[in-house]
Design a protein around this motif. Sequence first.
Motif, PDB file in Angstrom:
ATOM      1  N   ASP A 186     -89.519  11.405 -24.679  1.00 55.02           N
ATOM      2  CA  ASP A 186     -90.966  11.651 -24.574  1.00 55.02           C
ATOM      3  C   ASP A 186     -91.683  11.745 -25.924  1.00 55.02           C
ATOM      4  O   ASP A 186     -92.797  12.242 -25.997  1.00 55.02           O
ATOM      5  CB  ASP A 186     -91.253  12.923 -23.752  1.00 55.02           C
ATOM      6  N   SER A 187     -91.049  11.364 -27.001  1.00 52.01           N
ATOM      7  CA  SER A 187     -91.720  11.227 -28.301  1.00 52.01           C
ATOM      8  C   SER A 187     -91.245   9.890 -28.867  1.00 52.01           C
ATOM      9  O   SER A 187     -90.097   9.504 -28.652  1.00 52.01           O
ATOM     10  CB  SER A 187     -91.326  12.347 -29.260  1.00 52.01           C
ATOM     11  N   PRO A 188     -92.112   9.200 -29.614  1.00 54.37           N
ATOM     12  CA  PRO A 188     -91.737   7.836 -30.006  1.00 54.37           C
ATOM     13  C   PRO A 188     -90.734   7.768 -31.147  1.00 54.37           C
ATOM     14  O   PRO A 188     -90.700   8.645 -32.006  1.00 54.37           O
ATOM     15  CB  PRO A 188     -93.084   7.255 -30.456  1.00 54.37           C
ATOM     16  N   LEU A 189     -89.950   6.706 -31.143  1.00 54.39           N
ATOM     17  CA  LEU A 189     -89.024   6.448 -32.241  1.00 54.39           C
ATOM     18  C   LEU A 189     -88.618   4.977 -32.196  1.00 54.39           C
ATOM     19  O   LEU A 189     -88.269   4.465 -31.132  1.00 54.39           O
ATOM     20  CB  LEU A 189     -87.787   7.328 -32.088  1.00 54.39           C
ATOM     21  N   VAL A 190     -88.710   4.314 -33.326  1.00 56.04           N
ATOM     22  CA  VAL A 190     -88.285   2.905 -33.390  1.00 56.04           C
ATOM     23  C   VAL A 190     -87.282   2.750 -34.526  1.00 56.04           C
ATOM     24  O   VAL A 190     -87.289   3.524 -35.487  1.00 56.04           O
ATOM     25  CB  VAL A 190     -89.487   1.948 -33.610  1.00 56.04           C
ATOM     26  N   ILE A 191     -86.438   1.732 -34.400  1.00 56.81           N
ATOM     27  CA  ILE A 191     -85.440   1.465 -35.447  1.00 56.81           C
ATOM     28  C   ILE A 191     -85.675   0.052 -35.956  1.00 56.81           C
ATOM     29  O   ILE A 191     -85.712  -0.901 -35.170  1.00 56.81           O
ATOM     30  CB  ILE A 191     -84.012   1.592 -34.871  1.00 56.81           C
ATOM     31  N   GLY A 192     -85.878  -0.068 -37.247  1.00 57.03           N
ATOM     32  CA  GLY A 192     -86.096  -1.382 -37.850  1.00 57.03           C
ATOM     33  C   GLY A 192     -84.805  -1.869 -38.488  1.00 57.03           C
ATOM     34  O   GLY A 192     -84.154  -1.134 -39.240  1.00 57.03           O
ATOM     35  N   LYS A 193     -84.428  -3.108 -38.161  1.00 61.08           N
ATOM     36  CA  LYS A 193     -83.156  -3.637 -38.676  1.00 61.08           C
ATOM     37  C   LYS A 193     -83.415  -4.475 -39.920  1.00 61.08           C
ATOM     38  O   LYS A 193     -84.241  -5.387 -39.904  1.00 61.08           O
ATOM     39  CB  LYS A 193     -82.525  -4.501 -37.591  1.00 61.08           C
ATOM     40  N   ILE A 204     -94.159   1.538 -35.578  1.00 61.91           N
ATOM     41  CA  ILE A 204     -93.786   0.267 -36.204  1.00 61.91           C
ATOM     42  C   ILE A 204     -94.535   0.035 -37.523  1.00 61.91           C
ATOM     43  O   ILE A 204     -93.907  -0.315 -38.533  1.00 61.91           O
ATOM     44  CB  ILE A 204     -94.006  -0.885 -35.189  1.00 61.91           C
ATOM     45  N   PRO A 205     -95.879   0.230 -37.586  1.00 60.43           N
ATOM     46  CA  PRO A 205     -96.576  -0.120 -38.828  1.00 60.43           C
ATOM     47  C   PRO A 205     -96.023   0.583 -40.068  1.00 60.43           C
ATOM     48  O   PRO A 205     -96.046   0.020 -41.158  1.00 60.43           O
ATOM     49  CB  PRO A 205     -98.027   0.302 -38.558  1.00 60.43           C
ATOM     50  N   SER A 209     -93.569  -3.217 -43.499  1.00 59.40           N
ATOM     51  CA  SER A 209     -93.462  -3.981 -44.751  1.00 59.40           C
ATOM     52  C   SER A 209     -91.992  -4.207 -45.124  1.00 59.40           C
ATOM     53  O   SER A 209     -91.697  -5.001 -46.003  1.00 59.40           O
ATOM     54  CB  SER A 209     -94.198  -3.255 -45.874  1.00 59.40           C
ATOM     55  N   PHE A 210     -91.057  -3.527 -44.441  1.00 62.70           N
ATOM     56  CA  PHE A 210     -89.635  -3.697 -44.761  1.00 62.70           C
ATOM     57  C   PHE A 210     -88.927  -4.643 -43.793  1.00 62.70           C
ATOM     58  O   PHE A 210     -87.956  -5.283 -44.143  1.00 62.70           O
ATOM     59  CB  PHE A 210     -88.918  -2.343 -44.727  1.00 62.70           C
ATOM     60  N   THR A 211     -89.365  -4.649 -42.537  1.00 61.18           N
ATOM     61  CA  THR A 211     -88.695  -5.480 -41.533  1.00 61.18           C
ATOM     62  C   THR A 211     -89.642  -5.797 -40.387  1.00 61.18           C
ATOM     63  O   THR A 211     -90.600  -5.051 -40.144  1.00 61.18           O
ATOM     64  CB  THR A 211     -87.435  -4.781 -40.971  1.00 61.18           C
ATOM     65  N   LYS A 212     -89.336  -6.872 -39.672  1.00 65.22           N
ATOM     66  CA  LYS A 212     -90.127  -7.191 -38.481  1.00 65.22           C
ATOM     67  C   LYS A 212     -89.247  -7.145 -37.227  1.00 65.22           C
ATOM     68  O   LYS A 212     -89.690  -7.452 -36.129  1.00 65.22           O
ATOM     69  CB  LYS A 212     -90.750  -8.575 -38.620  1.00 65.22           C
ATOM     70  N   ASP A 213     -87.965  -6.779 -37.402  1.00 70.89           N
ATOM     71  CA  ASP A 213     -87.034  -6.748 -36.266  1.00 70.89           C
ATOM     72  C   ASP A 213     -86.806  -5.306 -35.824  1.00 70.89           C
ATOM     73  O   ASP A 213     -86.304  -4.486 -36.616  1.00 70.89           O
ATOM     74  CB  ASP A 213     -85.708  -7.388 -36.666  1.00 70.89           C
TER      75      ASP A 213
END
Length: 615
Positions: A186-193, A204-205, A209-213
Amino acid sequence: MCGIVGYVGKKEAKPVLINGLLRLEYRGYDSAGIATIEDNHLIKVIKDKGRVNQLNENAEINSLTGTIGIGHTRWATHGKPSGVNSHPHLDNSRCFAVVHNGIIENYAELKEFLISKNYTFLSETDTEVIPNLINYYYENSSNSSLEGNEKFLKAVIDATKRLKGSYAIEVLSSLYPDCMIVVRKDSPLVIGKGENENYISSDIPAILSFTKDFYLLNDREFALITRNDIVFYNENAEKIQKEIKNITWDAGAAEKDGYDDFMLKEIYEQPKSIRETIGSRLPKDSISVIEDLALSKEYLESIKKIFIVACGTAMHAGLTAKGIIENLCEIPVEVEAASEFRYRNPIVNSRTLCIYISQSGETADTIAALKLAKSKDAKTIAITNVIGSSISREADYTLYTHAGPEIAVASTKAYTSQIVLLAILAINFAETLDINNSKVRELKKEILLLPGKIEEVLKNEQEIKEFANRIYKEKDVFFIGRGVDYTVALEGSLKLKEISYIHSEAYPSGELKHGPIALIENGITVISILTNPLLVEKSISNIQEVVTRGAKTFVVTNQELNHNFDKVIKIPETSPLISPILSVIPLQLLAYFISKAKGLDVDKPRNLAKSVTVE
Ligand code: M6R
């Protein structure tokens, strides 16, 4: 609220973490902190009350050289903003460090449990129970056969099973200096590869600048992240596969691009963001197309009511959409604050359609209200700006506004894009129902003309700035309007109070005489919105009533007025159903310039955060 960021790689973690935190500050800025694992395998934490830039100026920060680290920017819930309450938090053994976004609702009970096991606490936060619970399960694991990272993972899984509430968590351990474990609920989290490096963030933003995946975690999914690998697990510690998503946003979209503030940039982006919202949804010679939405004529005919549920500015967009949907689709619409809807047992069933609007897609109340409607068999549609956000994973259908990242806490371009998308939705329903064809044609034509008309409205910037400089010291301001103009009055008033800290109220013009007019005295500013030709005379009478009592008047109108108001901002005509998309812009600019004149931080107003992930 709160923003979290993480890095596992070959570079020094500190600059990546600071960069990410600066971009996440819109989520809260009461305190900031980072922790890294250093060469000696010890966890080093630097944190304090205040903003990320202050943290970055801390003399000790350069002593952090580790290549794995976590960072946090805080919107205080439990415990006042202070050094000791700042994240990251360590367990008693200093082996586990945690940053957390969310609220642990049962922290008091967990704290008591841990105190009974001789744990001690330094802070007043709910978060500090997490590293200590991890330590507890690490030390008391029932499964002694586990080895290596799996033992660490099992301790995190066991600890989080005890947590009630919401969380996105990053955990470092000095015992496992090459990896990090993350989990969310219930709280956001994304992982950039990346290439031999991986990034973690609340959005994501911040790391675009480090990854788009990107991998988007679902509730109660865990990731064990090393420099070269990301392995996902469910809560039974079984490995799961996740799909990578390539994000096509331009990293520059999250920069100020020469504007002083994100808010001003976002106001000026509205012609573009509305073009993006329209996209290919309104083809010239055929009916509207809404991707992934498949509601049949029979279903729409069976609906007895539509609920639009949202918070703040998104709810104001819903109020405008009520008029559009009722007019075109002839279905009654009720608009409600999500925080009220979720607790009042609303009459919702399979003959109710529920639409939820949320720019961030992470607003806790809106998501809870959506889950409630789903449990009562209603179909749900989410309108959001953030791809892969929590709300998009809960709703039956998700429609994206495509307005691009909105960074300023005060919502501007998301609001106008939400109204446009809801208007297209109303058109789509009316076309499916095959009713009000000429109204639909007219509205389509007007929607397509909006970007050019917004450009016209923006040309009033200088005049609006001058008026802002006249009134920025005032203590109270009133906004009035009738019908759809009242919905804009509400939004203008919210914008003003949130970024200028001036007390303001919005009233339907006809309500003034029923009490509020007692507050009108010499010199007070009354802002009127006047766009419906059918209500011009009545609205002008209401403005005259306040002028008579000494008010200064700022009028936003698309009508020719021969009256001596203090300032009249003329905007182009459009369909009265969507006039808020034009009439709100002078109010956004007015709030912006008043805040600037007062020397305030426009993008990060006090006490607020962009994503309200707690109720
Ligand atoms: O992300 P959401 O659209 O769900 O956010 C809802 C409100 O918190 C938000 O609109 C808030 O009112 C803005 N700060 C207003 O400018």
